[in-house]
Design a protein around this motif. Structure first.
Motif, PDB file in Angstrom:
ATOM      1  N   THR A  37     -18.560  36.117   3.232  1.00 32.47           N
ATOM      2  CA  THR A  37     -17.124  36.119   2.956  1.00 32.47           C
ATOM      3  C   THR A  37     -16.378  36.866   4.057  1.00 32.47           C
ATOM      4  O   THR A  37     -16.791  37.954   4.472  1.00 32.47           O
ATOM      5  CB  THR A  37     -16.831  36.784   1.597  1.00 32.47           C
ATOM      6  OG1 THR A  37     -17.535  36.076   0.573  1.00 32.47           O
ATOM      7  CG2 THR A  37     -15.342  36.764   1.291  1.00 32.47           C
ATOM      8  N   LEU A  38     -15.290  36.288   4.515  1.00 35.40           N
ATOM      9  CA  LEU A  38     -14.470  36.911   5.548  1.00 35.40           C
ATOM     10  C   LEU A  38     -13.509  37.909   4.900  1.00 35.40           C
ATOM     11  O   LEU A  38     -12.890  37.610   3.879  1.00 35.40           O
ATOM     12  CB  LEU A  38     -13.689  35.833   6.302  1.00 35.40           C
ATOM     13  CG  LEU A  38     -12.809  36.284   7.468  1.00 35.40           C
ATOM     14  CD1 LEU A  38     -13.651  36.922   8.569  1.00 35.40           C
ATOM     15  CD2 LEU A  38     -12.030  35.086   8.022  1.00 35.40           C
ATOM     16  N   TYR A  39     -13.393  39.090   5.511  1.00 34.35           N
ATOM     17  CA  TYR A  39     -12.544  40.149   4.954  1.00 34.35           C
ATOM     18  C   TYR A  39     -11.481  40.591   5.953  1.00 34.35           C
ATOM     19  O   TYR A  39     -11.675  40.520   7.170  1.00 34.35           O
ATOM     20  CB  TYR A  39     -13.384  41.372   4.568  1.00 34.35           C
ATOM     21  CG  TYR A  39     -14.132  41.222   3.266  1.00 34.35           C
ATOM     22  CD1 TYR A  39     -13.561  41.619   2.061  1.00 34.35           C
ATOM     23  CD2 TYR A  39     -15.414  40.668   3.245  1.00 34.35           C
ATOM     24  CE1 TYR A  39     -14.249  41.476   0.865  1.00 34.35           C
ATOM     25  CE2 TYR A  39     -16.106  40.520   2.054  1.00 34.35           C
ATOM     26  CZ  TYR A  39     -15.513  40.931   0.866  1.00 34.35           C
ATOM     27  OH  TYR A  39     -16.195  40.785  -0.311  1.00 34.35           O
ATOM     28  N   LEU A  49      -8.694  44.903  11.126  1.00 34.32           N
ATOM     29  CA  LEU A  49      -9.841  44.181  11.656  1.00 34.32           C
ATOM     30  C   LEU A  49     -10.156  43.008  10.734  1.00 34.32           C
ATOM     31  O   LEU A  49      -9.890  43.056   9.531  1.00 34.32           O
ATOM     32  CB  LEU A  49     -11.069  45.094  11.748  1.00 34.32           C
ATOM     33  CG  LEU A  49     -10.963  46.311  12.674  1.00 34.32           C
ATOM     34  CD1 LEU A  49     -12.190  47.196  12.511  1.00 34.32           C
ATOM     35  CD2 LEU A  49     -10.804  45.887  14.128  1.00 34.32           C
ATOM     36  N   TYR A  50     -10.729  41.959  11.320  1.00 35.95           N
ATOM     37  CA  TYR A  50     -11.133  40.788  10.548  1.00 35.95           C
ATOM     38  C   TYR A  50     -12.618  40.564  10.790  1.00 35.95           C
ATOM     39  O   TYR A  50     -13.058  40.471  11.942  1.00 35.95           O
ATOM     40  CB  TYR A  50     -10.339  39.555  10.982  1.00 35.95           C
ATOM     41  CG  TYR A  50      -8.844  39.729  10.883  1.00 35.95           C
ATOM     42  CD1 TYR A  50      -8.184  39.511   9.682  1.00 35.95           C
ATOM     43  CD2 TYR A  50      -8.102  40.130  11.993  1.00 35.95           C
ATOM     44  CE1 TYR A  50      -6.816  39.678   9.581  1.00 35.95           C
ATOM     45  CE2 TYR A  50      -6.731  40.307  11.904  1.00 35.95           C
ATOM     46  CZ  TYR A  50      -6.092  40.080  10.697  1.00 35.95           C
ATOM     47  OH  TYR A  50      -4.733  40.258  10.602  1.00 35.95           O
ATOM     48  N   GLY A  51     -13.397  40.501   9.719  1.00 40.12           N
ATOM     49  CA  GLY A  51     -14.824  40.332   9.930  1.00 40.12           C
ATOM     50  C   GLY A  51     -15.607  40.224   8.639  1.00 40.12           C
ATOM     51  O   GLY A  51     -15.043  40.085   7.544  1.00 40.12           O
ATOM     52  N   GLU A  83     -10.426  40.284   0.555  1.00 39.40           N
ATOM     53  CA  GLU A  83     -10.951  38.967   0.894  1.00 39.40           C
ATOM     54  C   GLU A  83      -9.880  38.158   1.616  1.00 39.40           C
ATOM     55  O   GLU A  83      -8.735  38.075   1.167  1.00 39.40           O
ATOM     56  CB  GLU A  83     -11.401  38.238  -0.369  1.00 39.40           C
ATOM     57  CG  GLU A  83     -12.075  36.910  -0.091  1.00 39.40           C
ATOM     58  CD  GLU A  83     -12.595  36.252  -1.352  1.00 39.40           C
ATOM     59  OE1 GLU A  83     -12.799  35.022  -1.334  1.00 39.40           O
ATOM     60  OE2 GLU A  83     -12.788  36.966  -2.357  1.00 39.40           O
ATOM     61  N   ALA A  84     -10.235  37.579   2.744  1.00 40.65           N
ATOM     62  CA  ALA A  84      -9.272  36.862   3.576  1.00 40.65           C
ATOM     63  C   ALA A  84      -9.033  35.453   3.046  1.00 40.65           C
ATOM     64  O   ALA A  84      -9.945  34.803   2.530  1.00 40.65           O
ATOM     65  CB  ALA A  84      -9.761  36.799   5.018  1.00 40.65           C
ATOM     66  N   SER A  85      -7.802  34.979   3.200  1.00 36.47           N
ATOM     67  CA  SER A  85      -7.467  33.611   2.805  1.00 36.47           C
ATOM     68  C   SER A  85      -7.413  32.681   4.008  1.00 36.47           C
ATOM     69  O   SER A  85      -7.322  31.463   3.846  1.00 36.47           O
ATOM     70  CB  SER A  85      -6.109  33.589   2.092  1.00 36.47           C
ATOM     71  OG  SER A  85      -5.090  34.080   2.946  1.00 36.47           O
ATOM     72  N   GLY A  86      -7.454  33.251   5.214  1.00 34.24           N
ATOM     73  CA  GLY A  86      -7.370  32.437   6.420  1.00 34.24           C
ATOM     74  C   GLY A  86      -8.736  31.989   6.912  1.00 34.24           C
ATOM     75  O   GLY A  86      -9.721  31.986   6.175  1.00 34.24           O
ATOM     76  N   ARG A  87      -8.795  31.629   8.194  1.00 36.90           N
ATOM     77  CA  ARG A  87     -10.042  31.132   8.767  1.00 36.90           C
ATOM     78  C   ARG A  87     -10.126  31.546  10.231  1.00 36.90           C
ATOM     79  O   ARG A  87      -9.141  32.025  10.813  1.00 36.90           O
ATOM     80  CB  ARG A  87     -10.114  29.605   8.642  1.00 36.90           C
ATOM     81  CG  ARG A  87      -8.988  28.865   9.339  1.00 36.90           C
ATOM     82  CD  ARG A  87      -8.940  27.401   8.930  1.00 36.90           C
ATOM     83  NE  ARG A  87      -7.852  26.690   9.576  1.00 36.90           N
ATOM     84  CZ  ARG A  87      -7.947  26.051  10.734  1.00 36.90           C
ATOM     85  NH1 ARG A  87      -9.105  26.048  11.378  1.00 36.90           N
ATOM     86  NH2 ARG A  87      -6.920  25.412  11.250  1.00 36.90           N
ATOM     87  N   VAL A  88     -11.299  31.361  10.808  1.00 32.67           N
ATOM     88  CA  VAL A  88     -11.539  31.728  12.199  1.00 32.67           C
ATOM     89  C   VAL A  88     -11.464  30.477  13.064  1.00 32.67           C
ATOM     90  O   VAL A  88     -12.120  29.470  12.778  1.00 32.67           O
ATOM     91  CB  VAL A  88     -12.910  32.404  12.356  1.00 32.67           C
ATOM     92  CG1 VAL A  88     -13.166  32.743  13.820  1.00 32.67           C
ATOM     93  CG2 VAL A  88     -12.981  33.659  11.498  1.00 32.67           C
ATOM     94  N   TYR A  93      -8.683  35.049  14.303  1.00 27.87           N
ATOM     95  CA  TYR A  93      -8.362  34.884  12.889  1.00 27.87           C
ATOM     96  C   TYR A  93      -6.970  34.284  12.728  1.00 27.87           C
ATOM     97  O   TYR A  93      -5.987  34.810  13.239  1.00 27.87           O
ATOM     98  CB  TYR A  93      -8.414  36.231  12.162  1.00 27.87           C
ATOM     99  CG  TYR A  93      -8.054  36.117  10.695  1.00 27.87           C
ATOM    100  CD1 TYR A  93      -8.919  35.503   9.805  1.00 27.87           C
ATOM    101  CD2 TYR A  93      -6.847  36.612  10.216  1.00 27.87           C
ATOM    102  CE1 TYR A  93      -8.599  35.383   8.460  1.00 27.87           C
ATOM    103  CE2 TYR A  93      -6.519  36.503   8.876  1.00 27.87           C
ATOM    104  CZ  TYR A  93      -7.399  35.886   8.002  1.00 27.87           C
ATOM    105  OH  TYR A  93      -7.067  35.765   6.682  1.00 27.87           O
ATOM    106  N   TRP A  94      -6.903  33.148  12.014  1.00 30.00           N
ATOM    107  CA  TRP A  94      -5.635  32.514  11.663  1.00 30.00           C
ATOM    108  C   TRP A  94      -5.384  32.767  10.184  1.00 30.00           C
ATOM    109  O   TRP A  94      -6.109  32.253   9.329  1.00 30.00           O
ATOM    110  CB  TRP A  94      -5.682  31.007  11.909  1.00 30.00           C
ATOM    111  CG  TRP A  94      -5.608  30.605  13.348  1.00 30.00           C
ATOM    112  CD1 TRP A  94      -5.928  31.366  14.429  1.00 30.00           C
ATOM    113  CD2 TRP A  94      -5.199  29.332  13.858  1.00 30.00           C
ATOM    114  NE1 TRP A  94      -5.749  30.652  15.581  1.00 30.00           N
ATOM    115  CE2 TRP A  94      -5.301  29.399  15.265  1.00 30.00           C
ATOM    116  CE3 TRP A  94      -4.765  28.148  13.264  1.00 30.00           C
ATOM    117  CZ2 TRP A  94      -4.974  28.317  16.084  1.00 30.00           C
ATOM    118  CZ3 TRP A  94      -4.444  27.071  14.078  1.00 30.00           C
ATOM    119  CH2 TRP A  94      -4.540  27.165  15.476  1.00 30.00           C
TER     120      TRP A  94
END
Length: 300
Positions: A37-39, A49-51, A83-88, A93-94
């Protein structure tokens, strides 16, 4: 003697390889992630940070960033993990469009996420607020700032019937009422509005939305519908194109055409566009469209 030395060297080299190869494998092995899961990791210094989380404990948090770097953070430096709602996209990260539940004014089929809310303004003078309840229902409302009064008030409930990654259908209404002293005499004023259905085809980055609505005043409904066709296309991490167009089949057909851009941030969006109208063989142009919205709560 030479042959004996060669044999000994070969045996020594083979032994070294047998012993060293597991060590080399361990050294090159990437640490397993706790989850895929992306955070979004917000730090106490205000940076983000995104990861992906490798491990977490009472004293430290280990992550792998979207750029592939492994970082260990002291727990006291981490404000929150969401928890991120976007994508890589290409190691970048978008974030999700925080205002993807509508175009300029018209709704898309997408609901506001459960527990999330947004506030903003249409055309500077039309403040609004909306919240998501469950995974299907959105309730919004607002009032124009006219002559120092917030009248008439409007409410806009929307129920999303179907929503997946590439298709959605929703129904709802936008109802205006003075609900007290306002611009109209209370004895003469009826609730007016439009009941609508919309369908959205495509993803958050590229989609087409069609709509059909019937105006009403009190219990009387218009016999002719209002048709809407809109679209959105994301150009980059921060920019999305938006268009929204109406066809009103009155005695003389009237069309409204809007186009512009949406500027995106993590929780903020700003729309800048132009509005034009056609009818009776004439074209009226151009009225600027400027909207702002800020979303809070839910995923980022």
């Amino acid at each position: 003697m030479t042959n004996r030395a060669n044999v000994l060297r070969a045996l020594a080299w083979a032994g070294f390889c047998l012993v060293a190869s597991p060590m080399i494998g361990i050294a090159q092995e990437e640490p397993a992630m706790e989850t895929d899961t992306l955070y979004v990791i917000d730090l106490e210094d205000g940076s983000t940070l995104y990861g992906y989380i490798i491990s977490r404990g009472d004293d430290a948090l280990s992550i792998r960033t979207v750029a592939g770097l492994n970082i260990e953070l002291e727990a006291v430096l981490v404000r929150s993990t969401t928890e991120a709602s976007g994508r890589v996209v290409d190691g970048e990260y978008w974030s999700e469009d925080p205002n993807n539940t509508r175009l300029f004014f018209a709704p898309s089929s997408r609901p506001v996420p459960n527990g999330a809310c947004y506030v903003g303004t249409y055309m500077i003078l039309l403040p609004f607020v909306g919240c998501g309840i469950g995974n299907r229902f959105t309730i919004a409302g607002g009032a124009p700032v006219l002559f120092g009064e917030l009248q008439p008030f409007y409410i806009a409930p929307k129920l999303t019937l179907i929503q997946n990654e590439s298709f959605g259908v929703a129904v709802g209404t936008i109802a205006f009422s003075n609900w007290g002293a306002g611009l109209w005499d209370e004895d003469d004023f009826e609730t007016i509005g439009i009941a609508f259905g919309v369908a959205t085809f495509g993803s958050d980055d590229k989609a087409l939305t069609t709509g059909l609505g019937f105006g009403y005043a009190g219990s009387d409904f218009a016999s002719d519908p209002v048709l809407m066709l809109g679209g959105e296309a994301r150009l980059s991490r921060r920019v999305k194109l938006i268009t929204e167009n109406y066809f009103i089949p009155t005695g003389e057909a009237i069309g409204l055409v809007m186009g512009g851009v949406r500027l995106l941030a993590s929780n903020f969006s700003g729309d800048v566009g132009m509005l034009g109208a056609t009818g009776a063989g004439a074209l009226a142009c151009c009225i600027p469209v400027i909207n702002f919205a800020y979303r809070f709560g839910g995923r980022r």
